[in-house]
Scaffold this active site. Sequence first.
Site, PDB file in Angstrom:
ATOM      1  N   CYS A 113     -27.079  26.428  54.643  1.00  0.00           N
ATOM      2  CA  CYS A 113     -27.666  27.759  54.474  1.00  0.00           C
ATOM      3  C   CYS A 113     -28.934  27.535  53.669  1.00  0.00           C
ATOM      4  O   CYS A 113     -28.870  27.314  52.463  1.00  0.00           O
ATOM      5  CB  CYS A 113     -26.706  28.688  53.731  1.00  0.00           C
ATOM      6  SG  CYS A 113     -27.470  30.275  53.310  1.00  0.00           S
ATOM      7  N   CYS A 116     -29.582  30.632  51.001  1.00  0.00           N
ATOM      8  CA  CYS A 116     -28.707  30.836  49.825  1.00  0.00           C
ATOM      9  C   CYS A 116     -27.566  29.834  49.873  1.00  0.00           C
ATOM     10  O   CYS A 116     -27.809  28.642  49.701  1.00  0.00           O
ATOM     11  CB  CYS A 116     -28.262  32.287  49.673  1.00  0.00           C
ATOM     12  SG  CYS A 116     -27.557  33.095  51.117  1.00  0.00           S
ATOM     13  N   SER A 117     -26.350  30.285  50.145  1.00  0.00           N
ATOM     14  CA  SER A 117     -25.221  29.344  50.090  1.00  0.00           C
ATOM     15  C   SER A 117     -24.099  29.784  51.024  1.00  0.00           C
ATOM     16  O   SER A 117     -22.931  29.568  50.735  1.00  0.00           O
ATOM     17  CB  SER A 117     -24.701  29.255  48.658  1.00  0.00           C
ATOM     18  OG  SER A 117     -24.393  30.556  48.178  1.00  0.00           O
ATOM     19  N   CYS A 118     -24.454  30.438  52.152  1.00  0.00           N
ATOM     20  CA  CYS A 118     -23.437  30.954  53.077  1.00  0.00           C
ATOM     21  C   CYS A 118     -22.549  29.824  53.582  1.00  0.00           C
ATOM     22  O   CYS A 118     -23.034  28.738  53.914  1.00  0.00           O
ATOM     23  CB  CYS A 118     -24.113  31.667  54.239  1.00  0.00           C
ATOM     24  SG  CYS A 118     -25.036  33.101  53.676  1.00  0.00           S
TER      25      CYS A 118
END
Lengths: 210, 219
Positions: A113, A116-118
């Site tokens: 991602c 962000c940090s999906c």
Amino acid sequence: MAELENMHDNEIKKSHLPSDLDLRVKTLETLLTEKGLIDPETLDALVDTYENKIGPRNGAKVVARAWVDETFKLLIKENCSKVIKEEFGFKGRQGEHIIAVENTPKIHNVVVCTLCSCYPWTVLGLPPTWYKSAPYRARIVQEPRSVLAEFGTIIPKEKEIRVWDSTSELRYLVIPQRPLGTDDWTEDKLASLVSRNAMIGVSLAEEPPL
Amino acid sequence: MNGAHDLGGQQSLGPINPESESSESVFYHNWEKKVFAITLACGFLGKWNIDEARHSRERQHPVIYLSNSYYENWLAGLEKLLLEKKLISQSELTTGKSLDINKKSIAPNPHKAMTIISAGSPSNSEESKPYKFNIGDIVRVRNNHPAGHTRAPQYVRGCLGSIIRKHGVHTFPDDNAKGIKSGENLYTVRFDSNTLWGQDKHELTNIHIDLWEPYLSIE
């Protein structure tokens, strides 16, 4: 350049130090509890859930099932979230729309991602630090072969790499290739070969011991 | 927003240095556990959505965003949202003392919280819209640079890709981050790595990105 390359290390070290953060967070927790906005027992339950209950062993079970059951594999490639909810009860937050992508002799998949940090929480738990780090998010889309080599994973240049950048609420799960020499293995035993890194796509499934 | 969070293709960030999987922890400090859990718990109050939460973390000076650890960015975003949504005041945040007397709790208890976790919050819509693009279509990502939240990364803007999958209508993040609920068709678009980073690389690599219809135009 050496200085720049050390920056990431320094940031990691920095994140291990700060006592002022303990205080800042404790103050916020007290305030929000007093205001009736959070319940301390709920905080404990949430931490316990993601430290102990929801993690990559879920994903490993899904992969092992896909290795032994071709129909199941086809079904999860169509609608993974629905099927694993029915079969295993894996459901909920950050796993509402999972897409399973399969490694083959010609294709290697890897997930990121960049924004962000999906990450597919219901099958892998919370993401590791490196997955959320700036170097991984920046580099895997531009130089995946070098990044994978840093994980000890060498992908020959004749093999296509497919990078999946999780920009929407779809979440990607890699089905690694089943290791050779595991024909008579049970599903449970196969699951032990499926590392979390293999389901992100930075590693391959582990080889069976000789 | 062209912020520091939009990292795809940024260079000179150094090696990954991953920890070995067997030596990792889910959290490394007590405060990280707390930031994670407080952020989720406050999210359950329904005062903001996931795109507002993402945007609250993005709206930081790039130097701060990049020098913060992951959960420090969560904490910065959480404090910002609590203030902006007027759930707390700046003086309360500074002193840690509530100015409400005998405020009745609206916090979900553990049972309610687990019900919310387990239900999830799907982003797709029952509503369907006619697709503007079909599988196989060559599309160009619009070269837009909105000041607000967006999920079209800079490294694909202006680039050509092909539609490989259609996902129906999903919540459109650019509006959602402003608190406006709207839905748009979502597609997975495949980009040849060589078109993104230079034709001389001869890389057998394809990058797949989920993009909403308003981000795309037909070539």
